[in-house]
Structures are given as structure tokens and as C-alpha cells.
Design a protein around this motif. Structure first.
Motif, PDB file in Angstrom:
ATOM      1  N   GLY A   1       0.817  -1.208   0.000  1.00 15.81           N
ATOM      2  CA  GLY A   1       0.000   0.000   0.000  1.00 15.81           C
ATOM      3  C   GLY A   1       0.852   1.259   0.000  1.00 15.81           C
ATOM      4  N   GLU A   2       0.234   2.373  -0.437  1.00 16.78           N
ATOM      5  CA  GLU A   2       0.993   3.616  -0.622  1.00 16.78           C
ATOM      6  C   GLU A   2       1.544   4.186   0.678  1.00 16.78           C
ATOM      7  N   GLU A   3       0.821   4.002   1.773  1.00 16.14           N
ATOM      8  CA  GLU A   3       1.273   4.575   3.044  1.00 16.14           C
ATOM      9  C   GLU A   3       2.640   4.035   3.418  1.00 16.14           C
ATOM     10  N   LYS A   4       2.811   2.751   3.162  1.00 14.57           N
ATOM     11  CA  LYS A   4       4.085   2.095   3.464  1.00 14.57           C
ATOM     12  C   LYS A   4       5.194   2.682   2.599  1.00 14.57           C
ATOM     13  N   CYS A   5       4.912   2.926   1.324  1.00 12.39           N
ATOM     14  CA  CYS A   5       5.917   3.507   0.427  1.00 12.39           C
ATOM     15  C   CYS A   5       6.266   4.927   0.871  1.00 12.39           C
ATOM     16  N   ALA A   6       5.209   5.684   1.226  1.00 17.26           N
ATOM     17  CA  ALA A   6       5.418   7.092   1.585  1.00 17.26           C
ATOM     18  C   ALA A   6       6.200   7.229   2.884  1.00 17.26           C
TER      19      ALA A   6
ATOM     20  N   CYS B   1       3.104   0.641 -10.843  1.00 16.46           N
ATOM     21  CA  CYS B   1       4.293   0.571 -11.681  1.00 16.46           C
ATOM     22  C   CYS B   1       5.439  -0.161 -10.996  1.00 16.46           C
ATOM     23  N   HIS B   2       5.475  -0.113  -9.664  1.00 20.75           N
ATOM     24  CA  HIS B   2       6.547  -0.783  -8.921  1.00 20.75           C
ATOM     25  C   HIS B   2       5.990  -1.985  -8.155  1.00 20.75           C
ATOM     26  N   PRO B   3       5.581  -3.037  -8.845  1.00 10.07           N
ATOM     27  CA  PRO B   3       5.081  -4.190  -8.095  1.00 10.07           C
ATOM     28  C   PRO B   3       6.211  -4.830  -7.286  1.00 10.07           C
ATOM     29  N   PRO B   4       5.894  -5.367  -6.118  1.00 10.85           N
ATOM     30  CA  PRO B   4       6.960  -5.913  -5.266  1.00 10.85           C
ATOM     31  C   PRO B   4       7.699  -7.052  -5.968  1.00 10.85           C
ATOM     32  N   LYS B   5       9.021  -6.996  -5.875  1.00  9.11           N
ATOM     33  CA  LYS B   5       9.815  -8.066  -6.472  1.00  9.11           C
ATOM     34  C   LYS B   5      10.246  -9.069  -5.414  1.00  9.11           C
ATOM     35  N   ILE B   6       9.858  -8.825  -4.185  1.00 11.19           N
ATOM     36  CA  ILE B   6      10.357  -9.620  -3.060  1.00 11.19           C
ATOM     37  C   ILE B   6       9.235 -10.501  -2.523  1.00 11.19           C
TER      38      ILE B   6
ATOM     39  N   PRO C   1      12.196  -2.375  -6.103  1.00 13.35           N
ATOM     40  CA  PRO C   1      11.363  -2.571  -7.296  1.00 13.35           C
ATOM     41  C   PRO C   1      11.557  -1.471  -8.318  1.00 13.35           C
ATOM     42  N   ILE C   2      12.811  -1.373  -8.842  1.00  9.18           N
ATOM     43  CA  ILE C   2      13.124  -0.330  -9.824  1.00  9.18           C
ATOM     44  C   ILE C   2      12.650  -0.785 -11.205  1.00  9.18           C
ATOM     45  N   ILE C   3      12.069   0.145 -11.970  1.00 10.62           N
ATOM     46  CA  ILE C   3      11.616  -0.210 -13.312  1.00 10.62           C
ATOM     47  C   ILE C   3      12.397   0.587 -14.341  1.00 10.62           C
TER      48      ILE C   3
END
Lengths: 150, 259
Positions: A54-59, A82-87, A98-100
Motif C-alpha cells: 500500500g501507498e502509506e508504506k511507500c510514503a 508501476c513498482h510491483p513488489p519483487k520480493i 522494485p526499480i523499473i
């Protein structure tokens, strides 16, 4: 009552008794609590750890990028679109960020011209005409798409 | 001696036949009364009206067919990556000028749907995200011989993986083609509305990643939820309403070509 009928009756009773015993042994304890199913299965379906945080975690770490994105046209697009978790679900994104690449094919998933996408407020581009060879992020800031780079 | 015995047997036979018929008639008279007694018992079952009732709205007019939801669903739920296992997928419908309808969904829509019909032939084109419709009268639940698939008290159709015997009757019973046999667990697999997420207060993965908010998720009993607002604002329709499945996935802006 003749011996034959008694035997038949007795073996029938034994059969029913054994059936009830086996049924009791095999039926899970929570079966039938809410309906014709195992009530524990509901709890089991809840225990999986979510991948998408979720966005809160990213922010919480990337507040600056979140604010930039929120102020521009991509405000409705969530980080993890756009940055789906890769882990894996249990680990944090620091291990494998999750760099694109921001390639034309990637941005084209939404922005390539398609008759089914017209009039939906999403800019449409003929990606072969539009600077075909370069990656989109070489000119555009993907978090603020109208902010062109030098 | 012989004839007398036959006569006695015949008398006994008539007696028992009459007793049997009489018994059946009395039983059939009592049976309807029994039904009333059972109905009272069922009323006392656990009350679920304080639980949420999950549902989803799909806005066809917003969906751009980017396939992010399909990709996210596969990551979130460990769905096999092969292009024929999907819990959710996006179809592109193209109605040509000659009236022919082309439906395509290469790899479920992952990587973005591409129009294969030249634009001069297109009359109209639109994307339709599909998923389990979470029917309140689910055919799959009726078909399951062991009670391994069920409607949870909050209205989500779930599969009990440890109880499923893998007979795949439910896959045949589903009118929406939303179920598949998982090649690793060897049991039926389907959309759960991301039950592990919604019970923690998160949105399902497909709703979380949708860039155009074409999927709206919420509680049908909560009058302030996004879904109830979506249903109030827009005219919606169910898929295959003639089957009376009373599903809880509501489509807005769908045309009659959609099967």
C-alpha cells in the motif's frame, strides 16, 4: 423372530453404528458451524501475508516522491501499479528494490494507442512514432509526466 | 392344508399392504408440519447482519486494459505464471463495422492489451475485466460434493484447500469460467477478493494497483463505502443475470456483446 431375521437386523445395526463412528472420526470439528463447510477454513484464508503493502508504506520512506506524484497527473496511479513488489511477502523492499526501466513498452501498457482506450482521459501515443528508440524516462519524469528533463 | 395356507398368506399380504399405504398417507400428512418445526430452528442460526458484505464494482468506461490488475493478482496470490491460469483477467471486445465481435485476451492482458484490428474496421472497442462474481446463489458451491467451497459469512466464495478433493466439478459448474485447477496444489483455485487483505483492512491487490480506479471495492452494507456510492451514481448490471446467480460484482457501462 427367526434367527435369520435377527442376524440381518443385528448386522444392519452394527453397520449403522460403525458408519456413525467413522463419520464422527472423519468430520472436522468445525464442520457445520456456519454451514456445510469447515469453519476453520475462513481463519486459514486470512493468515497469508500480503505482498502489496500500500501507498502509506511507500510514503513512509519516500515522502518526497509521493508528494511529487500526488501533485501531478499520475496522482491516481498508486506506487505499486508501476513498482510491483519483487520480493517475497515477508521481506522488505530494501533487499530487492522494485526499480523499473521506464521503457516504451512499459509505459505503453497504458499509453499505447488502442481503440478501447480512447476518451478515458489517458493520453494516447503511437509509440512507434513518438521517439521510437528511447526510453520514456530519458525525457519524462515518470512521477510528474509533464516535467520534461533537459 | 395347502389351499388354507395360501389363503392365510393372501390375507396377511393384504393386511400388510393396507398398513403400508396407511402409513405412507399418515406420514405425508405429518411431513408438512415437520417443515414448520425445522424453519424455526434455522431462524435461530447466527446473525451475520453486523458483518460486512463484500462486493466489487467494475467501471468499463474507465478500464484501459493495462493488465496491471492481472499481474498484481498473480504476484499477490502465487497464481502460476503460465498464460492459462488466471484469478482475474481482462478481455478486449472489438465490434467491427460488419457487426462481427472479436474477443481477445492474450496472456490475460498482462503487458497491456494491443488492438489487433485495423482502426478503420472498428465500430467500437472496450475492455472488460473479469473475475469470480462471488454469487450469493453460487453454482460452484452447490456442485461441490464435499463442502470444500462455500460462501463465507461476509459474502466471499472461498475454497478450503485442505478439504478439496480436486474433482473439478465446481470448475464445470461456474458459468463465468472463473475457476481453474491449480497445477501445484492440485485443488480448485479462484479469486478470493484477496481475503487475507480485505480482512486486514486493505484493498484487494487488483483494486490497489488499478491506475484509473476502474475497480471499486467495498462493503455493500456500509452506506458510506466507495462501492455503495458507485452503485448510487451509476447504472450497473450483473453478468449473465438470467442464471439468477445474484452475483456481487457490478459492471457499469457494459454492452450486450459481453458474455
Amino acid at each position: 423372530m427367526s434367527k435369520l431375521i435377527f442376524r440381518l437386523f443385528f448386522s444392519f445395526l452394527v453397520f449403522v453404528g460403525v458408519f456413525i463412528l467413522i463419520q464422527n472420526y472423519l468430520t472436522p470439528s468445525s464442520f457445520g458451524k456456519y454451514g456445510h463447510y469447515r469453519a476453520d477454513a475462513i481463519e486459514e484464508a486470512k493468515v497469508i501475508t500480503p505482498y502489496f503493502k500500500g501507498e502509506e508504506k511507500c510514503a513512509s520512506c519516500h515522502q518526497d516522491i509521493y508528494d511529487l506524484k500526488y501533485s501531478d497527473l499520475h496522482s491516481e496511479v498508486r506506487c505499486e501499479s508501476c513498482h510491483p513488489p519483487k520480493i517475497t511477502a515477508a521481506t522488505e523492499c530494501e533487499i530487492l528494490p522494485p526499480i523499473i526501466e521506464g521503457s516504451i513498452e512499459f509505459c505503453g501498457q497504458c499509453h499505447a494507442i488502442n481503440a478501447g482506450r480512447l476518451k478515458k482521459g489517458v493520453p494516447q501515443l503511437d509509440i512507434e512514432e513518438h521517439e521510437g528508440s528511447q526510453n520514456c524516462i530519458e525525457c519524462h519524469n515518470s512521477h510528474a509526466p509533464w516535467e520534461l528533463k533537459e | 392344508m395347502g389351499t388354507k395356507r395360501i389363503r392365510e398368506n393372501r390375507r396377511n399380504f393384504f393386511k400388510s399392504t393396507i398398513a403400508l399405504i396407511g402409513g405412507v398417507i399418515t406420514y405425508s400428512l405429518i411431513k408438512p408440519i415437520e417443515v414448520f418445526a425445522q424453519a424455526k430452528e434455522e431462524e435461530s442460526k447466527e446473525d451475520t447482519s453486523n458483518l460486512p458484505l463484500w462486493g466489487m464494482g467494475v467501471d468499463i468506461e474507465s478500464c484501459v486494459g493495462c493488465g496491471k490488475c492481472v499481474e498484481a493478482c498473480k504476484i499477490e496470490n502465487n497464481v502460476p505464471k503460465e498464460p492459462f491460469y488466471f484469478r482475474t483477467w481482462v478481455e478486449q471486445y472489438t465490434v467491427k463495422n460488419d457487426g462481427e465481435v472479436k474477443i481477445e485476451s492474450p496472456n490475460g492482458g498482462i503487458g497491456g492489451l494491443k488492438q489487433s484490428v485495423p482502426s478503420k474496421d472498428i465500430f467500437k472497442s472496450f475492455m472488460v475485466p473479469k473475475l469470480c462474481n462471488h454469487c450469493s446463489e453460487a453454482p460452484c458451491v452447490q456442485a461441490c460434493p464435499v463442502g470444500a467451497t462455500f460462501i463465507s459469512p461476509d459474502g466471499v466464495v472461498l475454497v478450503d484447500e485442505s478439504y478439496c478433493i480436486g474433482c473439478s466439478y465446481c470448475i464445470q459448474a461456474c458459468p463465468y469460467g472463473a475457476r481453474f485447477m491449480n497445477p501445484f496444489t492440485k485443488v480448485a483455485d479462484k479469486c478470493t477478493f484477496c481475503y487475507h487483505r480485505i480482512t486486514k483492512g486493505l484493498d484487494p491487490a487488483c483494486v490497489e494497483v488499478c491506475p484509473t480506479d476502474a475497480r471499486i471495492f467495498g462493503d455493500l452494507r456500509d452506506k458510506k463505502s466507495d462501492l455503495v456510492k458507485f452503485l448510487q451514481k451509476n447504472q450497473t448490471q450483473l453478468l449473465k443475470p438470467h442464471l439468477n446467480t445474484h452475483s456481487r460484482v457490478f459492471y457499469h457501462g457494459i454492452s450486450s456483446e459481453v458474455k
